[in-house]
Design a protein around this motif. Structure first.
Motif, PDB file in Angstrom:
ATOM      1  N   THR A 116       1.693  -6.127 -41.843  1.00  0.00           N
ATOM      2  CA  THR A 116       0.294  -6.515 -41.598  1.00  0.00           C
ATOM      3  C   THR A 116      -0.650  -5.570 -42.335  1.00  0.00           C
ATOM      4  OG1 THR A 116       0.997  -7.197 -39.401  1.00  0.00           O
ATOM      5  CG2 THR A 116      -1.361  -7.060 -39.751  1.00  0.00           C
ATOM      6  N   ARG A 117      -0.321  -4.278 -42.270  1.00  0.00           N
ATOM      7  CA  ARG A 117      -1.189  -3.269 -42.876  1.00  0.00           C
ATOM      8  C   ARG A 117      -1.262  -3.433 -44.393  1.00  0.00           C
ATOM      9  NH1 ARG A 117      -1.116   3.126 -41.425  1.00  0.00           N
ATOM     10  NH2 ARG A 117      -2.850   3.601 -42.793  1.00  0.00           N
ATOM     11  N   TYR A 118      -0.143  -3.848 -44.987  1.00  0.00           N
ATOM     12  CA  TYR A 118      -0.141  -4.000 -46.443  1.00  0.00           C
ATOM     13  C   TYR A 118      -0.229  -5.464 -46.863  1.00  0.00           C
ATOM     14  CZ  TYR A 118       0.603   0.938 -46.579  1.00  0.00           C
ATOM     15  OH  TYR A 118       0.421   2.286 -46.419  1.00  0.00           O
ATOM     16  N   ASN A 119      -0.822  -6.291 -45.996  1.00  0.00           N
ATOM     17  CA  ASN A 119      -1.129  -7.698 -46.297  1.00  0.00           C
ATOM     18  C   ASN A 119       0.074  -8.573 -46.646  1.00  0.00           C
ATOM     19  OD1 ASN A 119      -3.898  -7.310 -45.881  1.00  0.00           O
ATOM     20  ND2 ASN A 119      -4.101  -6.442 -47.929  1.00  0.00           N
ATOM     21  N   PHE A 120       1.232  -8.241 -46.105  1.00  0.00           N
ATOM     22  CA  PHE A 120       2.350  -9.173 -46.221  1.00  0.00           C
ATOM     23  C   PHE A 120       2.203 -10.179 -45.084  1.00  0.00           C
ATOM     24  CE2 PHE A 120       3.833  -5.662 -48.755  1.00  0.00           C
ATOM     25  CZ  PHE A 120       4.535  -6.278 -49.775  1.00  0.00           C
ATOM     26  N   SER A 121       3.101 -11.164 -45.048  1.00  0.00           N
ATOM     27  CA  SER A 121       2.902 -12.238 -44.075  1.00  0.00           C
ATOM     28  C   SER A 121       4.065 -12.330 -43.077  1.00  0.00           C
ATOM     29  CB  SER A 121       2.748 -13.563 -44.827  1.00  0.00           C
ATOM     30  OG  SER A 121       2.830 -14.633 -43.946  1.00  0.00           O
ATOM     31  N   PRO A 122       3.914 -11.763 -41.873  1.00  0.00           N
ATOM     32  CA  PRO A 122       4.976 -11.912 -40.867  1.00  0.00           C
ATOM     33  C   PRO A 122       5.340 -13.373 -40.551  1.00  0.00           C
ATOM     34  CG  PRO A 122       3.463 -10.187 -40.207  1.00  0.00           C
ATOM     35  CD  PRO A 122       2.854 -10.856 -41.394  1.00  0.00           C
ATOM     36  N   PRO A 123       4.340 -14.313 -40.488  1.00  0.00           N
ATOM     37  CA  PRO A 123       4.742 -15.702 -40.228  1.00  0.00           C
ATOM     38  C   PRO A 123       5.684 -16.254 -41.311  1.00  0.00           C
ATOM     39  CG  PRO A 123       2.403 -15.462 -39.883  1.00  0.00           C
ATOM     40  CD  PRO A 123       2.870 -14.182 -40.491  1.00  0.00           C
ATOM     41  N   ALA A 124       5.457 -15.852 -42.570  1.00  0.00           N
ATOM     42  CA  ALA A 124       6.339 -16.323 -43.648  1.00  0.00           C
ATOM     43  C   ALA A 124       7.754 -15.779 -43.449  1.00  0.00           C
ATOM     44  CB  ALA A 124       5.782 -15.884 -45.005  1.00  0.00           C
ATOM     45  N   THR A 125       7.858 -14.552 -42.956  1.00  0.00           N
ATOM     46  CA  THR A 125       9.177 -13.970 -42.679  1.00  0.00           C
ATOM     47  C   THR A 125       9.876 -14.744 -41.559  1.00  0.00           C
ATOM     48  OG1 THR A 125       8.382 -11.812 -43.371  1.00  0.00           O
ATOM     49  CG2 THR A 125      10.376 -11.821 -42.037  1.00  0.00           C
ATOM     50  N   VAL A 126       9.121 -15.081 -40.526  1.00  0.00           N
ATOM     51  CA  VAL A 126       9.700 -15.860 -39.417  1.00  0.00           C
ATOM     52  C   VAL A 126      10.176 -17.216 -39.938  1.00  0.00           C
ATOM     53  CG1 VAL A 126       9.131 -17.059 -37.251  1.00  0.00           C
ATOM     54  CG2 VAL A 126       8.393 -14.716 -37.598  1.00  0.00           C
ATOM     55  N   LEU A 127       9.361 -17.837 -40.794  1.00  0.00           N
ATOM     56  CA  LEU A 127       9.744 -19.138 -41.358  1.00  0.00           C
ATOM     57  C   LEU A 127      11.053 -19.023 -42.146  1.00  0.00           C
ATOM     58  CD1 LEU A 127       8.760 -22.098 -41.776  1.00  0.00           C
ATOM     59  CD2 LEU A 127       7.839 -21.334 -43.936  1.00  0.00           C
ATOM     60  N   GLY A 128      11.159 -17.976 -42.976  1.00  0.00           N
ATOM     61  CA  GLY A 128      12.380 -17.745 -43.752  1.00  0.00           C
ATOM     62  C   GLY A 128      13.593 -17.573 -42.847  1.00  0.00           C
ATOM     63  N   LEU A 129      13.396 -16.829 -41.778  1.00  0.00           N
ATOM     64  CA  LEU A 129      14.502 -16.595 -40.838  1.00  0.00           C
ATOM     65  C   LEU A 129      14.912 -17.891 -40.132  1.00  0.00           C
ATOM     66  CD1 LEU A 129      16.376 -14.606 -39.394  1.00  0.00           C
ATOM     67  CD2 LEU A 129      14.531 -14.054 -37.834  1.00  0.00           C
ATOM     68  N   VAL A 130      13.912 -18.703 -39.781  1.00  0.00           N
ATOM     69  CA  VAL A 130      14.199 -19.977 -39.095  1.00  0.00           C
ATOM     70  C   VAL A 130      14.978 -20.911 -40.023  1.00  0.00           C
ATOM     71  CG1 VAL A 130      13.121 -22.075 -38.171  1.00  0.00           C
ATOM     72  CG2 VAL A 130      12.220 -19.850 -37.540  1.00  0.00           C
TER      73      VAL A 130
END
Lengths: 509, 163
Positions: free
Chosen positions: A426-440
């Motif tokens: 979050t601090r470095y503007n990456f996207s946690p939701p995109a990571t969750v999507l990839g994992l799903v």
């Protein structure tokens, strides 16, 4: 069919049946709202209590839990950035922002109303299209599933908030996380560091709780100003207006179709449906730049889609005996517990149970709406407590919730590690939701890619020679290129609006 | 300075990807499975490295905007240090909670965790602290332990109650 429907109504409208449907929905809302307790777990917990009930009441009670859990999981997604289940992960993006903007009831109201509409349309689709839907779903082989999963992954572009490169890195990171654990084909362990708890892969809910909830607590603990007590309680408890709901109707209907179709595909599920609906809503929106900033459409789309999955997910189960989701698997167990065998004969032999379920799901959706409205104000006020109490309570809730998935401290550890990862993302503007999507989607992508290539003897043409797969891949291409085209177009517009010779800072690329 | 930060972030991604690619090389293959378990990880690793390199290039061209964003951070100087220490405190407390949950049991560990975490984050009132700590501990116990039948860790407090 009408006779069967009337028979079903007689079954579902019995006082005991009504009572247990409402109880099921209430149980589902509570279970769904707790991190770690998904809809299927809530159903499983109630399953033993249905043993003594008549089959129609037992099935309707469990259907009520399934329906209620979808809304329940969005309550915590909106109010404390902790999706109760993966299907509400996409709701976090705009729901939580809208809550932070002080419009908690509006966010919950949109989720509730759109979810109800999606759920009701899904029941209609189940009644009218159960068998045709299954035929469509069965036309999907490994190449089609792979192309669909790939299409789901293109949503990353929408989740990256303009930072496409970081969004894609986040998505790839999620896919990499999905490769942890036992290989689905060879059976060898991958990237598990010899840890037995990781053999089955990373627990999705633990990762999600970490990336969303724990990271948010850390972000707020750093500043202690991200959340302030909502002073304007009138605004906080103001429901969406009829005019607003009317405006959301096109997106609600489109997302319902997405939810119904994806729900009928065994193994796809509500999470994928909600992410695809979110991306499509953003793509076709007149103001895509508002997504992620508390946009009503950003809540309506995923919430409609994940509720629209509820009934259509039962289509392959009832028509063929194939449980397409965790909830459907519990329902299969419940049917068999009561001596009922799902399949085409179920419609002929036990129309009272099947049509009773159809009508019961209608009732369950209305019960969800009623209970949702009743509990909405209280939910908004509960989170309006001073920040230190709220953050501490969230941490305790997510810790115990994550522990409860497998009664495992290891899962809690995973959640905390991903909390730290999520904080830095979050601090470095990456996207946690995109990571969750990839994992799903990781498992779906890898297994179907490898299965397709095994069928075709490493002939990549298999993805382009089958019509559904080809269409899905073309949609992938459009989906990937469209955001770039839109940005390029908007940038061109902005520049033409400025005086000649003036270039805004940071717009050089 | 902000550019250097972005380069370090990209290097972390590259290092992770390189390690991931290298580890994939140890995965066994099977004749029946043409792609094998290493194919997707390798593809993903290469993808992440390419995007990380692209990130460095883009960051270089956007260095002016990065500097503006850095200046826009509301936390500066001592406040930033305090904030970072608070995060460290939350992490240490949570680590201790996880570590002691099994030996101490749910009730005692959760009560202590809530108490210390709320104090760390700033206590608005002693009465509120007592109500929230006891209230949340009991609510979670009832919700998970009683209604949902989760086997919460048993410590001496629970054993005392049970016996």
């Amino acid at each position: 069919m009408l006779d069967n429907f009337i028979m079903g109504a007689q079954v579902a409208f019995q006082p005991m049946s009504l009572l247990f449907i409402v109880f099921g929905v209430f149980w589902g809302i509570i279970g769904g709202a707790l991190p770690g307790i998904t809809g299927s777990i809530s159903m499983a917990l109630l399953l033993p209590f249905t043993w003594g009930m008549s089959p129609d009441i037992a099935i309707n009670t469990l259907a009520g839990v399934y329906v209620g859990a979808q809304y329940g999981s969005s309550i915590t997604a909106i109010l404390i950035r902790t999706p109760g289940a993966p299907a509400s992960a996409a709701t976090v993006l705009d729901g939580y922002t809208m809550h932070k903007n002080g419009e908690s009831a509006r966010a919950l109201g949109i989720s509730l109303w759109c979810g109800t509409i999606g759920g009701l349309l899904s029941v209609v689709a189940l009644i009218l299209l159960a068998l045709p839907l299954v035929e469509v779903a069965l036309a999907f082989g490994p190449p089609e599933y792979f192309a669909t999963a790939l299409f789901g992954l293109t949503v990353v572009a929408s989740l990256s908030g303009g930072n496409y490169i970081r969004g894609f890195i986040s998505g790839l990171f999620g896919l990499a996380l999905a490769t942890v654990g036992m290989d689905p084909f060879v059976g060898s362990s991958r990237f598990d560091f010899g840890e037995v708890n990781m053999l089955g892969g990373l627990e999705l809910i633990a990762v999600m709780v970490g990336l969303f909830a724990v990271s948010e607590v850390l972000v707020q603990a750093r500043s202690m100003s991200g959340w302030e007590k909502i002073k304007d309680t009138k605004l906080a408890t103001k429901m969406p207006s009829m005019a607003e709901m009317k405006g959301l109707m096109p997106i609600t209907l489109a997302s319902s179709v997405i939810g119904i179709v994806v729900g009928a595909m065994p193994g796809a599920g509500a999470t994928i449906a909600s992410f695809i609906a979110y991306a499509e809503a953003k793509r076709w929106s007149k103001h895509p730049e508002e997504f992620g900033k508390g946009c009503a459409e950003g809540i309506a789309a995923p919430e409609t889609a994940n509720n629209a999955v509820t009934a259509s997910a039962f289509a392959p189960l009832l028509a063929l005996g194939i449980p397409g989701s965790g909830g459907a698997a519990i329902m299969l167990g419940a049917l068999m517990l009561h001596g009922l065998r799902p399949g085409p004969m179920l419609f002929a032999d036990h129309p009272d149970v099947v049509y009773g379920l159809f009508v019961g799901m209608f009732i369950a959706n209305f019960a969800m709406l009623g209970l949702g409205i009743l509990t909405l104000q209280a939910a908004c006020r509960i989170v309006n407590v001073p920040q230190p109490y709220l953050l501490a309570a969230i941490m305790a809730l997510v810790t115990i919730g994550t522990y409860s998935i497998n009664n495992s401290i290891f899962d809690v550890l995973v959640a905390m590690v991903f909390g730290v990862v999520g904080y830095f993302m979050t601090r470095y503007n990456f996207s946690p939701p995109a990571t969750v999507l990839g994992l799903v989607l990781g498992f779906l992508v890898e297994t179907n890619l490898r299965r397709s290539l095994m069928i075709s003897d490493i002939g990549w043409g298999i993805f382009f020679t089958r019509p559904i797969s080809l269409v899905m891949l073309m949609l992938c291409f459009v989906s990937l290129v469209f955001p770039f085209y839109r940005d390029f177009r908007d940038r061109g517009k902005k520049k033409s609006d400025l005086k000649p010779g003036v270039v805004p800072a940071g717009e050089l690329l | 300075m902000p550019l250097l930060k972005e380069i370090i972030v990209a290097l972390v991604v590259i290092l992770f990807s390189a390690w991931y690619y290298w580890q994939a090389g140890f995965l066994p293959t099977q004749a029946a499975d043409p792609l094998g378990p290493a194919a997707l990880p390798r593809f993903l690793a290469v993808g992440m490295i390419i995007f990380a390199l692209a990130h460095i290039v883009v960051s270089y061209f956007r260095r002016k905007r990065l500097e503006e964003d850095e200046e826009a951070d509301p936390l500066q100087g001592a406040a930033r240090m305090q904030g970072n220490l608070r995060i460290l405190g939350v992490a240490v407390l949570t680590g201790a909670y996880i570590l002691f949950m099994m030996p101490l049991g749910y009730t005692l560990s959760t009560f202590a965790y809530l108490l210390l975490l709320t104090i760390l984050l700033g206590v608005p009132s002693i009465r509120g602290l007592a109500i929230s700590t006891v209230g949340v501990t009991i609510s979670l116990l009832l919700l998970f332990g009683k209604f949902l039948g989760v086997l919460l860790p048993v410590g001496f407090v629970e054993q005392l109650i049970l016996h």
